[in-house]
Structures are given as structure tokens and as C-alpha cells.
Design an enzyme around this catalytic site. Structure first.
Site, PDB file in Angstrom:
ATOM      1  N   PHE A   1       0.846  -1.204   0.000  1.00 23.72           N
ATOM      2  CA  PHE A   1       0.000   0.000   0.000  1.00 23.72           C
ATOM      3  C   PHE A   1       0.877   1.248   0.000  1.00 23.72           C
ATOM      4  CE2 PHE A   1      -3.958   2.155   1.787  1.00 23.72           C
ATOM      5  CZ  PHE A   1      -4.697   1.912   0.640  1.00 23.72           C
ATOM      6  N   GLY A   2       1.701   1.357  -1.050  1.00 21.79           N
ATOM      7  CA  GLY A   2       2.534   2.551  -1.237  1.00 21.79           C
ATOM      8  C   GLY A   2       1.863   3.463  -2.254  1.00 21.79           C
ATOM      9  N   ARG A   3       2.697   4.113  -3.059  1.00 25.24           N
ATOM     10  CA  ARG A   3       2.157   5.105  -4.006  1.00 25.24           C
ATOM     11  C   ARG A   3       1.185   4.465  -5.001  1.00 25.24           C
ATOM     12  NH1 ARG A   3       7.638   6.557  -3.150  1.00 25.24           N
ATOM     13  NH2 ARG A   3       8.063   4.689  -4.349  1.00 25.24           N
TER      14      ARG A   3
ATOM     15  N   SER B   1       0.044  -4.548   3.823  1.00 28.36           N
ATOM     16  CA  SER B   1       1.354  -3.992   3.501  1.00 28.36           C
ATOM     17  C   SER B   1       2.279  -4.299   4.665  1.00 28.36           C
ATOM     18  CB  SER B   1       1.227  -2.480   3.290  1.00 28.36           C
ATOM     19  OG  SER B   1       2.188  -2.018   2.373  1.00 28.36           O
ATOM     20  N   ARG B   2       3.575  -4.153   4.440  1.00 30.95           N
ATOM     21  CA  ARG B   2       4.559  -4.445   5.498  1.00 30.95           C
ATOM     22  C   ARG B   2       4.271  -3.615   6.745  1.00 30.95           C
ATOM     23  NH1 ARG B   2      10.193  -3.016   3.198  1.00 30.95           N
ATOM     24  NH2 ARG B   2       9.061  -1.054   3.075  1.00 30.95           N
ATOM     25  N   THR B   3       3.899  -2.348   6.510  1.00 26.85           N
ATOM     26  CA  THR B   3       3.638  -1.439   7.626  1.00 26.85           C
ATOM     27  C   THR B   3       2.172  -1.024   7.572  1.00 26.85           C
ATOM     28  OG1 THR B   3       5.798  -0.538   7.042  1.00 26.85           O
ATOM     29  CG2 THR B   3       4.577   0.613   8.760  1.00 26.85           C
TER      30      THR B   3
ATOM     31  N   ARG C   1       6.337  -7.257  -9.533  1.00 22.12           N
ATOM     32  CA  ARG C   1       7.443  -7.925 -10.211  1.00 22.12           C
ATOM     33  C   ARG C   1       7.074  -9.394 -10.350  1.00 22.12           C
ATOM     34  NH1 ARG C   1       8.920  -3.795 -11.947  1.00 22.12           N
ATOM     35  NH2 ARG C   1      10.858  -2.680 -11.530  1.00 22.12           N
TER      36      ARG C   1
ATOM     37  N   GLU D   1      11.287 -12.977 -16.744  1.00 18.38           N
ATOM     38  CA  GLU D   1      11.184 -11.967 -17.779  1.00 18.38           C
ATOM     39  C   GLU D   1      12.520 -11.790 -18.517  1.00 18.38           C
ATOM     40  OE1 GLU D   1       8.615  -8.896 -16.130  1.00 18.38           O
ATOM     41  OE2 GLU D   1       9.645  -7.479 -17.431  1.00 18.38           O
TER      42      GLU D   1
ATOM     43  N   HIS E   1       5.166  -5.922 -19.778  1.00 18.05           N
ATOM     44  CA  HIS E   1       5.768  -4.943 -18.843  1.00 18.05           C
ATOM     45  C   HIS E   1       5.585  -3.511 -19.368  1.00 18.05           C
ATOM     46  CE1 HIS E   1       8.948  -4.638 -15.466  1.00 18.05           C
ATOM     47  NE2 HIS E   1       8.215  -3.543 -15.516  1.00 18.05           N
ATOM     48  N   ILE E   2       4.313  -3.127 -19.529  1.00 19.77           N
ATOM     49  CA  ILE E   2       4.017  -1.803 -20.097  1.00 19.77           C
ATOM     50  C   ILE E   2       3.382  -0.869 -19.065  1.00 19.77           C
ATOM     51  CG2 ILE E   2       3.849  -2.582 -22.501  1.00 19.77           C
ATOM     52  CD1 ILE E   2       0.735  -2.508 -22.149  1.00 19.77           C
ATOM     53  N   GLY E   3       3.592  -1.179 -17.780  1.00 14.32           N
ATOM     54  CA  GLY E   3       2.990  -0.341 -16.732  1.00 14.32           C
ATOM     55  C   GLY E   3       3.297   1.138 -16.894  1.00 14.32           C
TER      56      GLY E   3
HETATM   57  P1  NAP Z   1       6.196   2.128  -2.904  1.00 12.00           P
HETATM   58  O1  NAP Z   1       5.509   3.454  -2.804  1.00 12.00           O
HETATM   59  O2  NAP Z   1       7.525   1.966  -2.274  1.00 12.00           O
HETATM   60  O3  NAP Z   1       5.180   1.012  -2.361  1.00 12.00           O
HETATM   61  C1  NAP Z   1       5.533  -0.315  -2.145  1.00 12.00           C
HETATM   62  C2  NAP Z   1       4.777  -0.799  -0.934  1.00 12.00           C
HETATM   63  O4  NAP Z   1       5.023  -2.186  -0.705  1.00 12.00           O
HETATM   64  C3  NAP Z   1       5.165  -0.043   0.337  1.00 12.00           C
HETATM   65  O5  NAP Z   1       4.001   0.361   0.972  1.00 12.00           O
HETATM   66  C4  NAP Z   1       5.978  -1.091   1.084  1.00 12.00           C
HETATM   67  O6  NAP Z   1       6.223  -0.984   2.424  1.00 12.00           O
HETATM   68  C5  NAP Z   1       5.278  -2.373   0.680  1.00 12.00           C
HETATM   69  N1  NAP Z   1       6.165  -3.525   0.886  1.00 12.00           N
HETATM   70  C6  NAP Z   1       7.488  -3.612   0.657  1.00 12.00           C
HETATM   71  N2  NAP Z   1       7.951  -4.831   0.967  1.00 12.00           N
HETATM   72  C7  NAP Z   1       6.887  -5.525   1.399  1.00 12.00           C
HETATM   73  C8  NAP Z   1       6.717  -6.853   1.874  1.00 12.00           C
HETATM   74  N3  NAP Z   1       7.744  -7.690   1.977  1.00 12.00           N
HETATM   75  N4  NAP Z   1       5.460  -7.233   2.243  1.00 12.00           N
HETATM   76  C9  NAP Z   1       4.432  -6.387   2.167  1.00 12.00           C
HETATM   77  N5  NAP Z   1       4.534  -5.114   1.743  1.00 12.00           N
HETATM   78  C10 NAP Z   1       5.742  -4.690   1.351  1.00 12.00           C
HETATM   79  O7  NAP Z   1       6.405   1.729  -4.426  1.00 12.00           O
HETATM   80  P2  NAP Z   1       5.423   2.001  -5.651  1.00 12.00           P
HETATM   81  O8  NAP Z   1       5.825   3.245  -6.348  1.00 12.00           O
HETATM   82  O9  NAP Z   1       4.027   1.853  -5.205  1.00 12.00           O
HETATM   83  O10 NAP Z   1       5.854   0.771  -6.603  1.00 12.00           O
HETATM   84  C11 NAP Z   1       5.671  -0.571  -6.179  1.00 12.00           C
HETATM   85  C12 NAP Z   1       6.373  -1.528  -7.115  1.00 12.00           C
HETATM   86  O11 NAP Z   1       5.657  -1.583  -8.341  1.00 12.00           O
HETATM   87  C13 NAP Z   1       7.787  -1.117  -7.548  1.00 12.00           C
HETATM   88  O12 NAP Z   1       8.764  -1.498  -6.598  1.00 12.00           O
HETATM   89  C14 NAP Z   1       7.977  -1.828  -8.875  1.00 12.00           C
HETATM   90  O13 NAP Z   1       8.610  -3.073  -8.687  1.00 12.00           O
HETATM   91  C15 NAP Z   1       6.543  -2.054  -9.353  1.00 12.00           C
HETATM   92  N6  NAP Z   1       6.275  -1.294 -10.577  1.00 12.00           N
HETATM   93  C16 NAP Z   1       5.982  -1.986 -11.717  1.00 12.00           C
HETATM   94  C17 NAP Z   1       5.694  -1.282 -12.878  1.00 12.00           C
HETATM   95  C18 NAP Z   1       5.342  -1.988 -14.156  1.00 12.00           C
HETATM   96  O14 NAP Z   1       5.611  -1.470 -15.217  1.00 12.00           O
HETATM   97  N7  NAP Z   1       4.711  -3.137 -14.110  1.00 12.00           N
HETATM   98  C19 NAP Z   1       5.724   0.115 -12.885  1.00 12.00           C
HETATM   99  C20 NAP Z   1       6.028   0.782 -11.707  1.00 12.00           C
HETATM  100  C21 NAP Z   1       6.293   0.061 -10.558  1.00 12.00           C
HETATM  101  P3  NAP Z   1       5.434  -0.316   3.644  1.00 12.00           P
HETATM  102  O15 NAP Z   1       4.180  -1.103   3.832  1.00 12.00           O
HETATM  103  O16 NAP Z   1       6.407  -0.462   4.762  1.00 12.00           O
HETATM  104  O17 NAP Z   1       5.172   1.101   3.260  1.00 12.00           O
END
Ligand code: NAP
Length: 314
Positions: A153-155, A175-177, A236, A265, A283-285
Site C-alpha cells: 500500500f505505497g504510491r 502492507s509491510r507497515t 514484479r 522476464e 511490462h508496459i505499466g
Molecule cells: P512504494 O511506494 O515503495 O510502495 C511499495 C509498498 O510495498 C510499500 O508500501 C511497502 O512498504 C510495501 N512492501 C514492501 N515490501 C513488502 C513486503 N515484503 N510485504 C508487504 N509489503 C511490502 O512503491 P510504488 O511506487 O508503489 O511501486 C511498487 C512496485 O511496483 C515497484 O517497486 C515496482 O517493482 C513495481 N512497478 C511496476 C511497474 C510496471 O511497469 N509493471 C511500474 C512501476 C512500478 P510499507 O508497507 O512499509 O510502506
């Protein structure tokens, strides 16, 4: 200062004009990946590298003795050996804000494609022309009233929650936190992972890749999901045990999956490519003009702020 850009990216020519005048820039002339030896050669004298999808390990870092910054063209940095970079004093930057909307929007697109069976419907029209309409032609489900379980539950996860709210879905997250402040302002509830998997009609993954999250969703977790549930993965590929997922989809123990990322991939499990209840995207996110142009600007700005801190106003 030398900058190497490992692939041509949208908006590059415009963004390069903003670089300090003493920047010496090398740009790979195509969008295809450099072979490893070509990459090593291209970056060997660089101070900054705009890393576009390449794997960057300790050996490559050692072959580039002037390297000060690796500017990753994305938010996930699991393609870069972060410990090796830290040990060598190389900064690693990413693009946390530029990719949020495009990735969240694709999560909704894959979810809709699964629940309304859009690829099957498209194929049906192409192969049955004229088609014969019946009241049960390509039956789907409403999203309205369904529960989406957001993992991470990040961005991006929180943006998906806002979009799901517009579809009148119920929203829970793991989410982790735990994020009590967001729970209070949005009304979104927290569940631990097993509870979320049992209750959600749709599970949408938005956590980082890497060892910590490898196979977070494996056979036991898939078995917790309802037979009518849908899995969407824009995190991922390593987060999901792809073989177990293919088995679950084939057996019908979950209903469908929308996948933008893959465990090995760019190779994709061949069983997944033959199942009708899977929607696959390569992988077109972040592949929208708006995201790409913002990413190009942001990635170069990250190099400037490390190599020319005075120019970046630091
Ligand atoms: P973010 O804001 O850092 O959010 C990731 C969330 O996951 C955080 O809330 C984080 O921790 C939580 N988390 C981390 N490790 C965890 C675990 N082991 N168990 C449970 N929750 C965990 O990142 P974002 O911008 O949302 O992006 C997330 C991911 O999307 C990226 O890292 C990337 O790999 C992927 N992505 C893919 C594409 C694509 O093209 N398909 C595009 C962009 C991003 P907390 O709960 O502690 O906050």
C-alpha cells in the site's frame, strides 16, 4: 562529466537540452538492449549512467571507475545491486512519482480485461463475423460491490485504491507497515495477507521485487483465494510462483489473472500463454507518453543533482 544513456527514450532530445553545458553525453542509438560487453564498454568512462532496464552488478561497477550515480529509469531498483553500489559510494536514484498513474491505470485495465474477458471478446468478434448475439455472450461480472485486496500500500497501491473507489468497490489492503492515518482518511481496512487472500474478489500486487518478496504468492496462497478470484500483478514477476499460478489457472482454482510482469522476464511461462483466462502485457505499466517524458526528465535531473549539485540548487 560523462553521462551514458543505455537506450533511447521518449523526450530525450528535449531533456538533454536542460543539461549543464559541460555534460558530455553518449546515447545508445536504439531502443534495444546493449549486450553485456557493449554495456561495459559504453559506461566504462561514465560518471553517471541513465540505466534503462539493464542489470547492473558489482562487476560492471568495477569496470566503471569514475561512476558516481546510477539513475534508474523506473521506480523498482531490483535490477541494480544496491549493496555493491553502496559499498563503492555510487548513488542509485529512481523515479518514485513519475510512474504512479500509468501503472495504477494499467492495473485497472488488466482487472477490467479479466472481469469482462475483453481479449476473448475481441477474438470472438474477429473470428465470428457476423457474430451471433445471445444474452449470455461472453458473460462477465460487475466490479461494483466486489472487494479488491491491495498488496503493498505505497504510491501505486494507494492510487489503485482511489481508482477502485470510483468503481464502487470495497477496498482492503495488506502492507509491510500498517498505515492507520491512510485508513482513517480513506476508510480502507487492513487485513493480514491470508485474510486478504480469502476475502478478496480481486488481489492486486504492488510491492517491490527482490528476495524479500520472492514467491509471496505461491501455491499455498493461491489455494487461499476464492475460485472466482482474479489476480493482477503489476509488481514484479518474482513475487508470484508462476508455475503454481499456471497450475491454479488451469485447474480453475482461481478464475483469471492479469499479468504485466513475469518471473523469468522476458520469457513467459508457456502454459500461461495458452490459457484463455489470462491477460498478458509485456511490462508496459509505465509505457505512456506522459509517464515516459516525465521519467526521462526526472532521470536526467537525478544525474544532474548528483554530478552538478550547484546546478541543481543544492
Ligand atoms: P512504494 O511506494 O515503495 O510502495 C511499495 C509498498 O510495498 C510499500 O508500501 C511497502 O512498504 C510495501 N512492501 C514492501 N515490501 C513488502 C513486503 N515484503 N510485504 C508487504 N509489503 C511490502 O512503491 P510504488 O511506487 O508503489 O511501486 C511498487 C512496485 O511496483 C515497484 O517497486 C515496482 O517493482 C513495481 N512497478 C511496476 C511497474 C510496471 O511497469 N509493471 C511500474 C512501476 C512500478 P510499507 O508497507 O512499509 O510502506
Amino acid at each position: 562529466m560523462k553521462i551514458a544513456v543505455t537506450k533511447r527514450v521518449p523526450g530525450l532530445d528535449e531533456a538533454l537540452k536542460e543539461l549543464p553545458t559541460d555534460a558530455d553525453v553518449w546515447v545508445h542509438s536504439s531502443e534495444t538492449a546493449l549486450e553485456r560487453d557493449e554495456l561495459a564498454e559504453a559506461v566504462h568512462d561514465a560518471h553517471g549512467v541513465l540505466v534503462v532496464g539493464d542489470r547492473f552488478d558489482a562487476e560492471l561497477m568495477d569496470a566503471s571507475p569514475h561512476l558516481k550515480v546510477l539513475s534508474n529509469y523506473g521506480v523498482g531498483v531490483d535490477n541494480i545491486d544496491l549493496d555493491a553500489a553502496a559499498a563503492r559510494g555510487i548513488a542509485v536514484t529512481n523515479l518514485p512519482h513519475e510512474v504512479t498513474y500509468s501503472t495504477a491505470e494499467l492495473a485497472m485495465a488488466l482487472l477490467l480485461a479479466c472481469v469482462r474477458r475483453i481479449p476473448e471478446a475481441d477474438q470472438f468478434v474477429r473470428t465470428h463475423n457476423p457474430f451471433s448475439w445471445t444474452p449470455t455472450i461472453i458473460m462477465g461480472d460487475n466490479l461494483q460491490g466486489k472487494t479488491i485486496g491491495i498488496v503493498g500500500f505505497g504510491r501505486i497501491g494507494q492510487r489503485v485504491a482511489k481508482m477502485a473507489k470510483a468503481f464502487d468497490m470495497r477496498i482492503v489492503y495488506y502492507s509491510r507497515t500498517r498505515k492507520r492515518d491512510v485508513e482513517e482518511t480513506t476508510g480502507v481496512g487492513y487485513l493480514d495477507l491470508p485474510d486478504l487472500l480469502r476475502r478478496a474478489d480481486v488481489v492486486s500486487l504492488h510491492i517491490p521485487g527482490g528476495e524479500d518478496t520472492k514467491h509471496l504468492i505461491g501455491a499455498p496462497e493461491l489455494a487461499m483465494m476464492a475460485p472466482n478470484a482474479i489476480l493482477v500483478n503489476l509488481a514484479r514477476g518474482t513475487v508470484v510462483d508462476e508455475e503454481a499460478l499456471a497450475d491454479a489457472l488451469e485447474a480453475g482454482s482461481i478464475r483469471a489473472a492479469g499479468l504485466d510482469v513475469f518471473e523469468n522476464e522476458p520469457a513467459v511461462n508457456t502454459k500461461l500463454t495458452t490459457l484463455p483466462n489470462v491477460v498478458l502485457t509485456p511490462h508496459i505499466g509505465t509505457t505512456t507518453w506522459q509517464a515516459r517524458e516525465a521519467m526521462t526528465k526526472g532521470a536526467l535531473a537525478n544525474i544532474v543533482s548528483t554530478l552538478w549539485p550547484e546546478e541543481a540548487g543544492q
